[in-house]
Design a protein around this motif. Structure first.
Motif: not given
Length: 257
Positions: A32, A35, A211
């Motif tokens: 995450q 990202r 995220h």
């Protein structure tokens, strides 16, 4: 405290499961965060491209190569004539909760090449709405300004019956009579204008998304698994929760009435 029980098969397997769970949570958290980094990089590119002066479409969209991610949403200008016969629509597009389609028409440039132009959105609840129902583009020579976009990928880009789910120039090569530039243009302004005008595409979302929250959440789950295992070890080592002792009997018999 005695910890010999940790060598039992049950506790060894339990410990292995906790380690696997914690490792998975850490990796998902890192994913995450990666990202998030990618989103921040794309947002930086997008902000730079939106602020730049418009460039000729031939300098940004190529016939031979796809649009690099770092150049998406670069403002471009193009002159030419629309080829209305190549129009197709993008199904299931919504604006403020209303259903509709995007209308895409090839633009023939001065050098004989073509570029797809997403001319905008129109409302419709008709699932059979097709290119023949869409507003016609301006006739004659036009000047357009818009954002350069990369082709969509996947199995939703095929054009069937004059409609598709996502725009890809690679699926539209048979709708033009010349070389087609890879990618497409999200129209923002054209001269001359037409009535009724289609609704232009909104500006891209420059938020960071969820995220960061998701990454922290996964790491919290990993810490919770390790902390919970430590508590269970401590509880087992001290003998678990012992039941309360009954109060001692006084030895007196209960009188019978």
């Amino acid at each position: 405290m005695r910890l010999g029980f940790l060598l039992s098969r049950r506790w060894v397997l339990f410990f292995a499961a906790v380690l696997l769970m914690a490792w998975g949570a850490v990796r998902l958290g890192e994913w995450q965060f990666h990202r998030l980094h990618d989103r921040e990089q794309r947002n930086a590119w997008t902000e730079r491209n939106l602020a730049a002066s418009p460039a000729p479409v031939a300098d940004v969209l190529s016939v031979d190569a796809p649009l690099p991610e770092s150049r998406e949403f670069r403002r471009v200008t193009a002159s030419g004539t629309y080829d209305a016969a190549g129009t197709f629509v993008v199904r299931y597009q919504t604006r403020d909760g209303d259903g509709g389609v995007d209308v895409v028409t090839p633009l023939r440039l001065d050098d004989g090449s073509y570029v797809l132009v997403d001319r905008g959105w129109t409302a419709t609840q008709d699932p059979g709405f097709g290119p023949d129902d869409a507003p016609n583009p301006p006739a004659g020579r036009v000047q357009v300004t818009g954002w350069a976009r990369a082709d969509s990928t996947g199995d939703k880009t095929g054009i069937t019956g004059g409609s598709t789910r996502e725009v890809s120039s690679r699926a539209a090569t048979d709708r033009v009579d010349g070389p087609l530039r890879q990618g497409f243009v999200d129209l923002q302004r054209e001269t001359p204008t037409v009535t009724p005008a289609l609704v232009p595409v909104d500006k891209p979302d420059l938020g960071d998304g969820p995220h960061l929250f998701y990454g922290i959440q996964w790491w919290f789950f990993g810490a919770l698994a390790v902390g919970g295992f430590g508590y269970l070890v401590w509880d087992e080592a001290r003998g678990g929760q012992r039941p309360r002792r009954k109060p001692p009997s006084t030895g007196r018999a209960t009188p019978v009435t």
